[in-house]
Motif scaffolding. Structure first.
Motif, PDB file in Angstrom:
ATOM      1  N   TRP A 127       1.476   6.583 -33.142  1.00 31.64           N
ATOM      2  CA  TRP A 127       2.244   6.496 -34.144  1.00 31.64           C
ATOM      3  C   TRP A 127       0.302   6.508 -34.599  1.00 31.64           C
ATOM      4  O   TRP A 127      -0.875   5.807 -34.252  1.00 31.64           O
ATOM      5  CB  TRP A 127       2.304   5.167 -35.388  1.00 31.64           C
ATOM      6  CG  TRP A 127       3.262   4.610 -35.070  1.00 31.64           C
ATOM      7  CD1 TRP A 127       4.613   4.972 -34.758  1.00 31.64           C
ATOM      8  CD2 TRP A 127       4.166   4.092 -36.400  1.00 31.64           C
ATOM      9  NE1 TRP A 127       5.532   4.850 -34.949  1.00 31.64           N
ATOM     10  CE2 TRP A 127       5.462   4.284 -36.098  1.00 31.64           C
ATOM     11  CE3 TRP A 127       3.589   2.962 -37.431  1.00 31.64           C
ATOM     12  CZ2 TRP A 127       6.397   3.440 -36.702  1.00 31.64           C
ATOM     13  CZ3 TRP A 127       4.631   2.686 -38.638  1.00 31.64           C
ATOM     14  CH2 TRP A 127       6.261   2.768 -38.466  1.00 31.64           C
TER      15      TRP A 127
ATOM     16  N   ASN B 299       5.125  10.119 -37.967  1.00 32.94           N
ATOM     17  CA  ASN B 299       4.265   8.627 -37.345  1.00 32.94           C
ATOM     18  C   ASN B 299       3.204   8.419 -38.142  1.00 32.94           C
ATOM     19  O   ASN B 299       2.074   7.560 -37.283  1.00 32.94           O
ATOM     20  CB  ASN B 299       5.223   8.505 -35.942  1.00 32.94           C
ATOM     21  CG  ASN B 299       6.094   8.343 -35.307  1.00 32.94           C
ATOM     22  OD1 ASN B 299       7.146   8.131 -36.026  1.00 32.94           O
ATOM     23  ND2 ASN B 299       6.566   8.620 -34.412  1.00 32.94           N
ATOM     24  N   GLN B 300       3.169   9.119 -39.218  1.00 36.05           N
ATOM     25  CA  GLN B 300       1.400   8.850 -40.234  1.00 36.05           C
ATOM     26  C   GLN B 300       1.969   8.470 -41.534  1.00 36.05           C
ATOM     27  O   GLN B 300       2.872   8.557 -42.407  1.00 36.05           O
ATOM     28  CB  GLN B 300       0.915  10.000 -40.042  1.00 36.05           C
ATOM     29  CG  GLN B 300      -0.346  10.530 -41.117  1.00 36.05           C
ATOM     30  CD  GLN B 300      -1.613  10.668 -40.815  1.00 36.05           C
ATOM     31  OE1 GLN B 300      -1.678  11.225 -39.512  1.00 36.05           O
ATOM     32  NE2 GLN B 300      -1.903  11.316 -41.635  1.00 36.05           N
TER      33      GLN B 300
ATOM     34  N   VAL C  78      -2.679  -2.439 -35.998  1.00 33.10           N
ATOM     35  CA  VAL C  78      -2.950  -3.779 -35.334  1.00 33.10           C
ATOM     36  C   VAL C  78      -1.765  -4.512 -34.868  1.00 33.10           C
ATOM     37  O   VAL C  78      -0.435  -4.874 -33.966  1.00 33.10           O
ATOM     38  CB  VAL C  78      -4.200  -4.816 -35.030  1.00 33.10           C
ATOM     39  CG1 VAL C  78      -3.997  -5.645 -34.088  1.00 33.10           C
ATOM     40  CG2 VAL C  78      -5.550  -3.665 -35.183  1.00 33.10           C
ATOM     41  N   GLY C  79      -0.916  -4.758 -36.000  1.00 35.48           N
ATOM     42  CA  GLY C  79       0.266  -5.449 -36.394  1.00 35.48           C
ATOM     43  C   GLY C  79       1.913  -3.950 -35.907  1.00 35.48           C
ATOM     44  O   GLY C  79       2.329  -4.389 -35.617  1.00 35.48           O
ATOM     45  N   MET C  80       1.124  -2.878 -36.297  1.00 34.93           N
ATOM     46  CA  MET C  80       2.215  -2.062 -35.350  1.00 34.93           C
ATOM     47  C   MET C  80       2.061  -1.536 -34.116  1.00 34.93           C
ATOM     48  O   MET C  80       3.390  -1.988 -33.410  1.00 34.93           O
ATOM     49  CB  MET C  80       2.283  -0.826 -35.833  1.00 34.93           C
ATOM     50  CG  MET C  80       2.830   0.442 -35.641  1.00 34.93           C
ATOM     51  SD  MET C  80       1.651   1.498 -34.440  1.00 34.93           S
ATOM     52  CE  MET C  80       3.187   1.536 -33.462  1.00 34.93           C
TER      53      MET C  80
ATOM     54  N   TYR D 230       1.451  -4.855 -32.413  1.00 39.53           N
ATOM     55  CA  TYR D 230       2.124  -5.714 -31.277  1.00 39.53           C
ATOM     56  C   TYR D 230       3.371  -5.314 -31.660  1.00 39.53           C
ATOM     57  O   TYR D 230       3.843  -5.838 -30.382  1.00 39.53           O
ATOM     58  CB  TYR D 230       1.523  -6.538 -32.320  1.00 39.53           C
ATOM     59  CG  TYR D 230       1.754  -8.053 -31.954  1.00 39.53           C
ATOM     60  CD1 TYR D 230       1.208  -8.905 -31.451  1.00 39.53           C
ATOM     61  CD2 TYR D 230       3.134  -8.652 -32.363  1.00 39.53           C
ATOM     62  CE1 TYR D 230       1.379 -10.216 -30.763  1.00 39.53           C
ATOM     63  CE2 TYR D 230       3.697 -10.508 -31.940  1.00 39.53           C
ATOM     64  CZ  TYR D 230       2.905 -10.683 -30.995  1.00 39.53           C
ATOM     65  OH  TYR D 230       3.433 -12.408 -31.022  1.00 39.53           O
ATOM     66  N   ALA D 231       4.123  -4.746 -32.415  1.00 45.75           N
ATOM     67  CA  ALA D 231       5.725  -5.108 -32.923  1.00 45.75           C
ATOM     68  C   ALA D 231       5.789  -4.037 -31.522  1.00 45.75           C
ATOM     69  O   ALA D 231       6.919  -4.140 -30.807  1.00 45.75           O
ATOM     70  CB  ALA D 231       5.900  -4.305 -34.294  1.00 45.75           C
ATOM     71  N   ALA D 232       5.585  -3.131 -31.674  1.00 46.54           N
ATOM     72  CA  ALA D 232       6.391  -1.914 -30.523  1.00 46.54           C
ATOM     73  C   ALA D 232       5.960  -2.554 -29.043  1.00 46.54           C
ATOM     74  O   ALA D 232       7.221  -2.749 -28.997  1.00 46.54           O
ATOM     75  CB  ALA D 232       4.907  -0.762 -30.364  1.00 46.54           C
TER      76      ALA D 232
ATOM     77  N   TYR E 183       6.181  -5.801 -28.699  1.00 46.39           N
ATOM     78  CA  TYR E 183       6.974  -7.202 -28.239  1.00 46.39           C
ATOM     79  C   TYR E 183       8.485  -6.490 -28.638  1.00 46.39           C
ATOM     80  O   TYR E 183       9.252  -6.980 -27.534  1.00 46.39           O
ATOM     81  CB  TYR E 183       5.959  -7.556 -30.355  1.00 46.39           C
ATOM     82  CG  TYR E 183       8.177  -8.478 -30.732  1.00 46.39           C
ATOM     83  CD1 TYR E 183       7.860  -9.497 -30.144  1.00 46.39           C
ATOM     84  CD2 TYR E 183       9.233  -8.388 -31.804  1.00 46.39           C
ATOM     85  CE1 TYR E 183       9.473 -10.961 -29.976  1.00 46.39           C
ATOM     86  CE2 TYR E 183       9.931  -9.088 -31.673  1.00 46.39           C
ATOM     87  CZ  TYR E 183       9.966 -10.236 -30.896  1.00 46.39           C
ATOM     88  OH  TYR E 183      11.258 -11.282 -31.377  1.00 46.39           O
ATOM     89  N   GLN E 184       8.319  -5.476 -28.934  1.00 41.72           N
ATOM     90  CA  GLN E 184       9.939  -4.211 -28.231  1.00 41.72           C
ATOM     91  C   GLN E 184      10.412  -3.905 -26.947  1.00 41.72           C
ATOM     92  O   GLN E 184      11.485  -3.359 -27.234  1.00 41.72           O
ATOM     93  CB  GLN E 184      10.001  -3.422 -29.761  1.00 41.72           C
ATOM     94  CG  GLN E 184      10.514  -4.265 -31.014  1.00 41.72           C
ATOM     95  CD  GLN E 184      11.424  -3.823 -32.577  1.00 41.72           C
ATOM     96  OE1 GLN E 184      10.931  -2.168 -32.582  1.00 41.72           O
ATOM     97  NE2 GLN E 184      11.659  -4.519 -33.457  1.00 41.72           N
TER      98      GLN E 184
ATOM     99  N   ASP F 257       8.625  -1.502 -26.107  1.00 40.00           N
ATOM    100  CA  ASP F 257       8.201  -0.006 -26.449  1.00 40.00           C
ATOM    101  C   ASP F 257       5.960   0.612 -26.231  1.00 40.00           C
ATOM    102  O   ASP F 257       5.957   0.203 -26.334  1.00 40.00           O
ATOM    103  CB  ASP F 257       8.392   0.787 -28.233  1.00 40.00           C
ATOM    104  CG  ASP F 257       9.216   0.429 -28.072  1.00 40.00           C
ATOM    105  OD1 ASP F 257      10.674   0.755 -27.726  1.00 40.00           O
ATOM    106  OD2 ASP F 257       9.898   0.850 -30.037  1.00 40.00           O
TER     107      ASP F 257
ATOM    108  N   THR G  52       4.668   2.278 -27.350  1.00 36.37           N
ATOM    109  CA  THR G  52       4.075   3.363 -28.472  1.00 36.37           C
ATOM    110  C   THR G  52       2.845   2.720 -28.301  1.00 36.37           C
ATOM    111  O   THR G  52       2.575   1.568 -28.613  1.00 36.37           O
ATOM    112  CB  THR G  52       4.942   3.208 -28.993  1.00 36.37           C
ATOM    113  OG1 THR G  52       6.291   3.382 -29.340  1.00 36.37           O
ATOM    114  CG2 THR G  52       4.344   4.118 -30.629  1.00 36.37           C
TER     115      THR G  52
END
Lengths: 324, 358
Positions: free
Chosen positions: B79, B127-128, B143-145, B147-149, B151-152, B154, B156
């Motif tokens: 991203w 993914n922009q 940073v949150g994105m 973290y989420a990747a 966490y899941q 991925d 990414t």
């Protein structure tokens, strides 16, 4: 149905949501190991681990800003701002980023997240643990603003908010976190965002309030009844988008309205409700809308009970509408 | 404190220094093409603004290597959280010029439906997420994105771009701190182009370098020659690989220069000497890379002409399509504020339409 306090119903809703959906993460200052300064997140860390119940660094802009990034990627973050008074470092992230993401990206990205924060006075918290600053946020298109007043509504509305595709600010009346309790259904259920609750039917005057002030309105209605005045009480529950139909119907019937808010008076949410009622119901109104509000001052420490609207002040306002 | 060495792969004459790049000929040419496209699109867009055909433009002239070199190190699923001068990132990642011009014209056909002012490129297909105009606010999102990747599960990575001015914002420090604490898979790429509108970088920070700020947050900062596209590629590749291995964030300071004004609304002669600009023109990232490609027999000088002609033709075609585009429907003004249009917004639109019809 178990009886629960309001703060326990917050906790129960979070447990329910996290149990059902791995995308739900809780984050904020002291929400993990400590279970939150009001214990709203008690037990979540033990049940779901530190990756889902995140003790973040102490920075509100970081809490809500990183939560937005998580939401963009498909999570359902539920960030907590420890006191609403502390939310302003995150203000730009909330009003410029979280609220506008769907719009400015042409619906390519969305921000399904719930910002929980305890608000309001009555706990001897002084200027910085008592504020009721909902009006800064009700003025921002893109946010939904929910303010529950009872444990049952709290759980149902919080579960709705977490499922909602839009960002929701969930303002918890901390003054009544433990002062009110009622029967709360177990497991999953939702209460609709955008619908008010008719808490008491009446004929002479409509009292409109939300959060902690709903209980003040209810007590005033009780006392008014002793004097032979029949009050209808609307618990607004959602400020944005507010339930225009219920308000219009009630005030069309009673012809009088008193709005109670604990926030400062000028440009508070009561002003919006008042304008709405005058625009939509004027031909049915017998008296102008009365507002019972906090003062246009910072929130005082020692004299907080004098600052906050009381049933007596609401009764005075009812009297104003009856004798107009 | 010693200033960290400037990482380079090409000297200003295009001579390779150090290891050869880990890129094949096709990739080297794809990079050139995206850099040249950025330069030419910028030139065309500046003219469009002067002609009154678009409202605003912020060119990245002189900074093409920083954008394209870093973009080349990303995978498709990564991203991008850009700032103002990262158009080259999207062009490298295959975003069409037609979409580009639809966006500049504010057309209904734009990915963001004509809602944002020019140079706020956003497209889910690559993914922009566009920046918002407010400085540094995109960094916590990255940073949150990331973290989420993670966490899941991925792998990414988030590429978070900023300018030197943005390092003074609270959101920069917050994002760096969260990234460090969380070991988030994010790469911060800071174009130190020496000017934040009229304020020079020495008035922005007392730090010797922007890269050294990373150290305070517990991760590495690299100071890279931002006009050396291969150095930018290699530094970003290493940072991205490190993030993908779960070893946390990196900051890259791309030392470069903003050759033009901040935007079409800015007159840089009010605050800086043309001599300084001329010095940097001599370090032009495109010329340097051309020399390298010729020296390495990847391209002949005529090849560049052919590429440029192709790009010009694509620009004209895309521009023509965008000029045929439509403005958004009036009703779309109240759409996408929320997932569904709430009653009060529907009423406001109905009232507006009545007024406009009167």
């Amino acid at each position: 149905m178990p009886e629960m306090t309001l703060v326990d119903s917050v906790n129960d809703a979070l447990h329910t949501a996290m149990d059902e959906d791995d995308r739900v993460v809780v984050m904020g200052e002291d929400v993990g190991v400590n279970g939150g300064v009001f214990r709203a997140t008690e037990g979540l860390h033990d049940s779901y681990g530190e990756e889902r119940v995140i003790d973040t660094p102490l920075a509100e802009a970081g809490i809500v800003g990183t939560a937005l990034g998580m939401a963009m990627y498909g999570l359902r973050p539920v960030p907590e701002i420890q006191f609403m008074d502390f939310i302003y470092p995150g203000f730009d992230q909330i009003v410029n980023e979280i609220a506008k993401l769907r719009y400015r990206s042409g619906d390519q990205y969305e921000a399904p997240m719930v910002i929980r924060t305890p608000y309001g006075g009555g706990i001897r918290g002084g200027h910085y643990h008592s504020q009721s600053s909902e009006a800064y946020f009700t003025h921002t298109p893109g946010l939904k603003i929910v303010v529950p007043s009872t444990p049952q509504d709290t759980k149902g509305l919080l579960l709705s908010a977490i499922e909602d595709p839009d960002p929701v600010m969930f303002l918890e009346p901390k003054r009544v976190y433990r002062a009110v309790s009622d029967d709360v259904p177990e497991g999953h259920y939702t209460e609709p965002i955008g619908e008010a609750r008719l808490a008491r039917e009446g004929e002479d005057v409509t009292l409109i309030a939300y959060g902690a002030m709903h209980h003040v309105a209810m007590e005033a209605a009780e006392r008014a009844a002793d004097e032979g005045v029949s009050c209808e009480v609307v618990d607004l529950r959602t400020l944005v988008p507010f339930d225009r139909e219920t308000l219009e119907e009630s005030v069309t019937k009673t012809g009088r309205a008193v709005i109670v808010q604990e926030a400062p008076r000028t440009a508070g949410f009561a002003a919006e409700l008042s304008a709405f009622l005058h625009e939509e119901c004027i031909l049915h109104m017998i008296a102008p809308v009365q507002r019972v509000t906090g003062l246009d001052t910072p929130f005082p420490y020692t004299l907080e009970e004098e600052y906050l609207p009381t049933p007596t002040r609401v009764l005075d306002a009812i009297d104003e509408t009856l004798t107009y | 404190m010693a200033v960290a060495d400037l990482e380079q792969r090409l000297d200003p004459q295009g001579e390779p220094t150090g290891d050869p790049p880990s890129l094949d000929e096709d990739e080297l040419l794809r990079i050139y093409r995206a850099m040249a496209a950025t330069r030419r699109v910028d030139e065309r867009c500046m003219k469009l603004q002067r002609q009154g055909r678009i409202g605003f433009y912020g060119a990245s002239t002189g900074e093409e290597a920083a954008a394209v070199g870093s973009a080349a190190a990303l995978d498709e699923e990564d991203w991008v959280f850009p700032a103002l001068r990262q158009g080259g990132v999207m062009l490298y990642r295959g975003w069409s010029l037609e979409k580009w011009f639809h966006h500049l014209f504010g057309n209904e056909e734009a990915a963001e439906k004509g809602r944002s002012m020019p140079c706020h490129f956003s497209d889910r297909d690559v993914n922009q997420v566009s920046w918002s105009s407010c400085m540094a606010t995109q960094l916590p999102h990255a940073v949150g994105m990331a973290y989420a990747a993670d966490y899941q599960g991925d792998d990414t990575v988030a590429a978070a771009y900023l300018g030197d001015g943005a390092t003074s914002e609270g959101d920069f420090h917050t994002a760096m701190n969260f990234a460090g604490v969380w070991d988030a898979p994010v790469v911060f790429i800071c174009n130190n182009n020496h000017w934040a509108i009229s304020v020079p970088s020495e008035k922005q920070t007392a730090s010797e370098t922007f890269a050294q700020k990373a150290e305070a947050y517990g991760f590495e900062g690299h100071r890279v020659d931002g006009n050396d596209v291969l150095a930018m590629y290699e530094a970003t590749r290493e940072a991205v690989e490190k993030a993908r291995r779960g070893e946390g964030p990196t900051m890259i300071e791309a030392v470069t220069y903003r050759i033009r004004g901040h935007s079409t609304s800015d007159d840089p002669s009010r605050y800086r000497d043309e001599e300084e600009v001329e010095d940097w023109r001599r370090k032009d990232p495109l010329h340097r890379y051309q020399k390298y490609l010729v020296m390495q027999d990847v391209a002949a000088p005529d090849d560049f002409e052919a590429i440029h002609e192709e790009i010009e033709a694509e620009i004209e075609e895309a521009l023509a399509a965008a000029e045929e585009g439509s403005p958004p429907d009036l009703e779309s003004t109240v759409e996408d504020v929320y997932d569904e249009v709430p009653p009060h917004l529907a009423d406001q639109m109905a009232a507006l339409k009545n007024q406009l019809e009167e």
